[in-house]
Design an enzyme around this catalytic site. Structure first.
Site, PDB file in Angstrom:
ATOM      1  N   HIS A   1      -6.795   0.021  -5.949  1.00  0.00           N
ATOM      2  CA  HIS A   1      -7.203  -0.386  -4.209  1.00  0.00           C
ATOM      3  C   HIS A   1      -8.034  -2.059  -4.210  1.00  0.00           C
ATOM      4  CE1 HIS A   1      -9.761   0.076  -0.848  1.00  0.00           C
ATOM      5  NE2 HIS A   1     -10.786  -0.447  -1.516  1.00  0.00           N
TER       6      HIS A   1
ATOM      7  N   ARG B   1       1.709  -0.355  -7.786  1.00  0.00           N
ATOM      8  CA  ARG B   1       2.343   0.930  -7.426  1.00  0.00           C
ATOM      9  C   ARG B   1       3.569   1.345  -7.332  1.00  0.00           C
ATOM     10  NH1 ARG B   1      -1.612  -1.639  -2.390  1.00  0.00           N
ATOM     11  NH2 ARG B   1      -3.295  -0.606  -2.975  1.00  0.00           N
TER      12      ARG B   1
ATOM     13  N   ASN C   1      -2.080   5.843  -5.164  1.00  0.00           N
ATOM     14  CA  ASN C   1      -0.976   4.527  -4.805  1.00  0.00           C
ATOM     15  C   ASN C   1      -1.464   3.783  -6.327  1.00  0.00           C
ATOM     16  OD1 ASN C   1      -3.033   3.306  -4.221  1.00  0.00           O
ATOM     17  ND2 ASN C   1      -2.347   3.527  -2.258  1.00  0.00           N
TER      18      ASN C   1
ATOM     19  N   THR D   1       1.218  -1.121   0.163  1.00  0.00           N
ATOM     20  CA  THR D   1       0.388  -0.298  -0.041  1.00  0.00           C
ATOM     21  C   THR D   1       0.755   1.243   0.171  1.00  0.00           C
ATOM     22  OG1 THR D   1      -1.606  -1.349   1.159  1.00  0.00           O
ATOM     23  CG2 THR D   1      -1.831   1.081   1.132  1.00  0.00           C
TER      24      THR D   1
END
Length: 88
Positions: free
Chosen positions: A31, A18, A28, A4
């Site tokens: 999800h 990412r 980023n 994340t």
């Protein structure tokens, strides 16, 4: 998708989505829900017309069997219906 935290993604998994495209921890690029319950809530929020239970009953088994095709016009993957034949 990668971690994340974009900083971690860039350093530990630079070829992840990412790592390659994330800008900040809130921007980023992607999800992922942290649990099936969260996923159900988020799907219902963003796609209120989507019937998750019906999808699991009718579409998901076909997806697992590979009965899908890419619809270039709509730019989505679709599941073959009973009345459709596979593309060759």
């Amino acid at each position: 998708m990668g971690p994340t935290k974009v900083f971690r993604a860039r350093n530990n998994v630079p070829d992840s989505i990412r790592g390659a495209y994330g800008l900040t921890d809130t921007r980023n690029t992607t999800h992922g829900s942290d649990s099936p319950a969260s996923a159900s809530r988020e799907i219902a929020f963003f796609f209120p017309e989507f019937n998750e239970q019906l999808w699991y009953q009718q579409e998901e088994p076909r997806l697992r069997c590979g009965q899908v095709y890419y619809n270039a016009e709509e730019r989505v993957h679709c599941v073959f219906r009973d009345e459709e034949t596979e593309l060759t």
